[in-house]
Write a protein that holds these residues in place. Structure first.
Motif, PDB file in Angstrom:
ATOM      1  N   HIS A 127       0.870  -1.176   0.000  1.00 21.15           N
ATOM      2  CA  HIS A 127       0.000   0.000   0.000  1.00 21.15           C
ATOM      3  C   HIS A 127       0.904   1.222   0.000  1.00 21.15           C
ATOM      4  O   HIS A 127       1.705   1.423   0.911  1.00 21.15           O
ATOM      5  N   ALA A 128       0.752   2.043  -1.013  1.00 22.00           N
ATOM      6  CA  ALA A 128       1.657   3.173  -1.207  1.00 22.00           C
ATOM      7  C   ALA A 128       1.750   4.066   0.020  1.00 22.00           C
ATOM      8  O   ALA A 128       2.843   4.519   0.392  1.00 22.00           O
ATOM      9  N   GLU A 129       0.609   4.320   0.657  1.00 21.41           N
ATOM     10  CA  GLU A 129       0.573   5.294   1.740  1.00 21.41           C
ATOM     11  C   GLU A 129       1.380   4.865   2.969  1.00 21.41           C
ATOM     12  O   GLU A 129       1.668   5.697   3.833  1.00 21.41           O
ATOM     13  N   ASN A 130       1.774   3.607   3.044  1.00 18.24           N
ATOM     14  CA  ASN A 130       2.639   3.144   4.133  1.00 18.24           C
ATOM     15  C   ASN A 130       4.116   3.443   3.887  1.00 18.24           C
ATOM     16  O   ASN A 130       4.947   3.207   4.775  1.00 18.24           O
ATOM     17  N   TYR A 131       4.451   3.975   2.698  1.00 17.55           N
ATOM     18  CA  TYR A 131       5.863   4.125   2.322  1.00 17.55           C
ATOM     19  C   TYR A 131       6.164   5.499   1.731  1.00 17.55           C
ATOM     20  O   TYR A 131       7.042   5.632   0.885  1.00 17.55           O
ATOM     21  N   LEU A 132       5.465   6.512   2.198  1.00 16.20           N
ATOM     22  CA  LEU A 132       5.672   7.855   1.666  1.00 16.20           C
ATOM     23  C   LEU A 132       6.584   8.703   2.539  1.00 16.20           C
ATOM     24  O   LEU A 132       6.776   9.886   2.268  1.00 16.20           O
ATOM     25  N   GLY A 133       7.153   8.113   3.590  1.00 15.70           N
ATOM     26  CA  GLY A 133       8.093   8.833   4.451  1.00 15.70           C
ATOM     27  C   GLY A 133       9.475   8.914   3.824  1.00 15.70           C
ATOM     28  O   GLY A 133       9.719   8.444   2.706  1.00 15.70           O
ATOM     29  N   LEU A 171      11.041   1.613   4.849  1.00 24.29           N
ATOM     30  CA  LEU A 171      11.701   1.799   3.558  1.00 24.29           C
ATOM     31  C   LEU A 171      12.930   0.905   3.425  1.00 24.29           C
ATOM     32  O   LEU A 171      13.224   0.406   2.325  1.00 24.29           O
ATOM     33  N   ALA A 172      13.639   0.675   4.516  1.00 19.88           N
ATOM     34  CA  ALA A 172      14.792  -0.220   4.463  1.00 19.88           C
ATOM     35  C   ALA A 172      14.358  -1.634   4.097  1.00 19.88           C
ATOM     36  O   ALA A 172      14.992  -2.305   3.268  1.00 19.88           O
ATOM     37  N   GLN A 173      13.276  -2.106   4.711  1.00 18.95           N
ATOM     38  CA  GLN A 173      12.758  -3.436   4.381  1.00 18.95           C
ATOM     39  C   GLN A 173      12.277  -3.497   2.933  1.00 18.95           C
ATOM     40  O   GLN A 173      12.528  -4.477   2.224  1.00 18.95           O
ATOM     41  N   LEU A 174      11.592  -2.440   2.486  1.00 17.01           N
ATOM     42  CA  LEU A 174      11.088  -2.429   1.114  1.00 17.01           C
ATOM     43  C   LEU A 174      12.236  -2.466   0.107  1.00 17.01           C
ATOM     44  O   LEU A 174      12.160  -3.181  -0.905  1.00 17.01           O
ATOM     45  N   ARG A 175      13.293  -1.699   0.361  1.00 19.48           N
ATOM     46  CA  ARG A 175      14.440  -1.733  -0.553  1.00 19.48           C
ATOM     47  C   ARG A 175      15.031  -3.139  -0.638  1.00 19.48           C
ATOM     48  O   ARG A 175      15.423  -3.603  -1.721  1.00 19.48           O
ATOM     49  N   HIS A 176      15.098  -3.820   0.490  1.00 18.80           N
ATOM     50  CA  HIS A 176      15.635  -5.177   0.502  1.00 18.80           C
ATOM     51  C   HIS A 176      14.711  -6.120  -0.288  1.00 18.80           C
ATOM     52  O   HIS A 176      15.185  -6.924  -1.103  1.00 18.80           O
ATOM     53  N   LEU A 177      13.414  -6.019  -0.074  1.00 23.34           N
ATOM     54  CA  LEU A 177      12.465  -6.884  -0.771  1.00 23.34           C
ATOM     55  C   LEU A 177      12.465  -6.619  -2.275  1.00 23.34           C
ATOM     56  O   LEU A 177      12.330  -7.550  -3.075  1.00 23.34           O
ATOM     57  N   ALA A 178      12.624  -5.347  -2.645  1.00 24.08           N
ATOM     58  CA  ALA A 178      12.609  -5.005  -4.073  1.00 24.08           C
ATOM     59  C   ALA A 178      13.793  -5.611  -4.820  1.00 24.08           C
ATOM     60  O   ALA A 178      13.746  -5.760  -6.045  1.00 24.08           O
ATOM     61  N   GLY A 179      14.838  -5.966  -4.089  1.00 25.70           N
ATOM     62  CA  GLY A 179      15.959  -6.643  -4.725  1.00 25.70           C
ATOM     63  C   GLY A 179      15.689  -8.105  -5.023  1.00 25.70           C
ATOM     64  O   GLY A 179      16.436  -8.733  -5.785  1.00 25.70           O
ATOM     65  N   ARG A 180      14.605  -8.649  -4.431  1.00 25.45           N
ATOM     66  CA  ARG A 180      14.291 -10.066  -4.617  1.00 25.45           C
ATOM     67  C   ARG A 180      12.971 -10.327  -5.323  1.00 25.45           C
ATOM     68  O   ARG A 180      12.803 -11.389  -5.945  1.00 25.45           O
ATOM     69  N   PHE A 181      12.031  -9.374  -5.223  1.00 21.35           N
ATOM     70  CA  PHE A 181      10.691  -9.604  -5.765  1.00 21.35           C
ATOM     71  C   PHE A 181      10.247  -8.415  -6.615  1.00 21.35           C
ATOM     72  O   PHE A 181      10.518  -7.263  -6.248  1.00 21.35           O
ATOM     73  N   PRO A 182       9.530  -8.670  -7.712  1.00 18.64           N
ATOM     74  CA  PRO A 182       8.820  -7.570  -8.360  1.00 18.64           C
ATOM     75  C   PRO A 182       7.796  -7.001  -7.378  1.00 18.64           C
ATOM     76  O   PRO A 182       7.166  -7.739  -6.624  1.00 18.64           O
ATOM     77  N   ILE A 183       7.624  -5.682  -7.402  1.00 14.15           N
ATOM     78  CA  ILE A 183       6.736  -5.006  -6.474  1.00 14.15           C
ATOM     79  C   ILE A 183       5.631  -4.284  -7.240  1.00 14.15           C
ATOM     80  O   ILE A 183       5.894  -3.578  -8.219  1.00 14.15           O
ATOM     81  N   SER A 184       4.408  -4.445  -6.766  1.00 13.47           N
ATOM     82  CA  SER A 184       3.267  -3.682  -7.263  1.00 13.47           C
ATOM     83  C   SER A 184       2.870  -2.675  -6.186  1.00 13.47           C
ATOM     84  O   SER A 184       2.773  -3.025  -5.008  1.00 13.47           O
ATOM     85  N   VAL A 185       2.649  -1.430  -6.581  1.00 10.12           N
ATOM     86  CA  VAL A 185       2.249  -0.376  -5.645  1.00 10.12           C
ATOM     87  C   VAL A 185       0.757  -0.117  -5.798  1.00 10.12           C
ATOM     88  O   VAL A 185       0.274   0.176  -6.896  1.00 10.12           O
TER      89      VAL A 185
END
Length: 282
Positions: free
Chosen positions: A38-44, A50-64
């Motif tokens: 959910h985009a609104e959880n990551y607008l900071g 954001l650190a976790q999301l960056r790590h996940l984006a290196g392993r999985f395609p992400i849909s916002v």
């Protein structure tokens, strides 16, 4: 103007990501091949999310998946909110961005709900203008999700599928088909879910959502389905999903579970069930 949104989103199973599942997901993704946030959880500007999301984006395609633009609202889109969405998409480079056919703002107030719209020419023009603005700002084609509804407007001039198809024609956006929303709306309004899905333009679908709902009763005692995202996908929704995949072929399919979160193996098992349907169709 825009590339297809699903070029990097595999036609396999994904889940809505929740931080509670971070470690288990990395240790054993199982049938999960992509994630949605959910985009609104990551607008900071930083922090653990954001650190976790960056790590996940290196392993999985992400849909916002956005829930706060109020694309159907009468007021202009919030420029600050749209700018923050653009900043998120610019660094994350997600496989897709989606929002709801709904409104959630009025006279400067934000309503914590996704409210329905009358399907009129005026609404069509307003939603199309807002989608054009979003796509221009983000520099990408977006997906528009069919809503779950609990009432219909007497002034509607066209059916929901016709409205969505015309929006896509005018703006070039693609569609997000939420099969659970179709079932919820069909029961609540006494219409055929099968007829709705058979009319839906599956060639425009870039993503499918499956989720859980709860049954209640209205004041007259009739069944009322609530789109809760807090339960397993119902067998009826699985049957409708199989009908969609049989007609349209495999599509990226997300399991939505946002409240009363289960342990990771339960959520992964739901994704595995979707993956089996997709593999059978492929």
């Amino acid at each position: 103007m825009f590339d297809r949104v699903d070029r990097d989103l595999p036609a396999r199973a994904g889940v809505g990501y929740k931080p509670q599942h971070f470690s288990a997901l990395l240790e054993n993704p199982g049938a999960v091949d992509w994630l949605e946030i959910h985009a609104e959880n990551y607008l900071g500007d930083g922090g653990r999310p954001l650190a976790q999301l960056r790590h996940l984006a290196g392993r999985f395609p992400i849909s916002v998946h956005g829930v706060g633009l109020s694309i159907g609202g009468e007021a202009p889109l919030d420029a600050d909110h749209l700018a923050r969405l653009k900043a998120l998409c610019d660094w994350l480079q997600p496989a897709s961005f989606s929002e709801h056919l709904a409104w959630s703002t009025h006279e400067g107030a934000f309503l914590n709900d996704l409210l329905p719209l009358p399907y009129t020419a005026a609404t069509l023009a307003r939603v199309a203008d807002h989608i054009d603005q979003v796509q221009e700002a983000l520099g990408r084609r977006m997906l528009l999700e069919n809503p779950s509804t609990y009432l219909a407007f007497a002034e509607s001039e066209m059916a929901e599928v016709e409205f969505l198809q015309e929006i896509a024609r005018r703006t070039g956006c693609f569609l997000l088909l939420d099969v659970n929303n179709v079932q919820v709306s069909a029961v609540n309004q006494g219409r055929s879910a099968e007829a709705y899905l058979d009319a839906f333009p599956l060639d425009l679908v870039g993503e499918i959502h499956l989720g859980g709902h709860h049954a209640d009763r209205d004041d007259q005692g009739a069944v009322l389905l609530i789109d809760s995202h807090a339960a397993p996908v119902e067998d009826r929704v699985w049957a409708l999903y199989r009908r969609v995949i049989a007609r349209g072929g495999p599509k990226p399919t997300l399991i939505e579970w946002d409240d009363d979160l289960p342990d990771w193996p339960v959520l992964e098992a739901e994704a595995a069930r979707a993956a089996r349907v997709l593999a059978g169709a492929a």
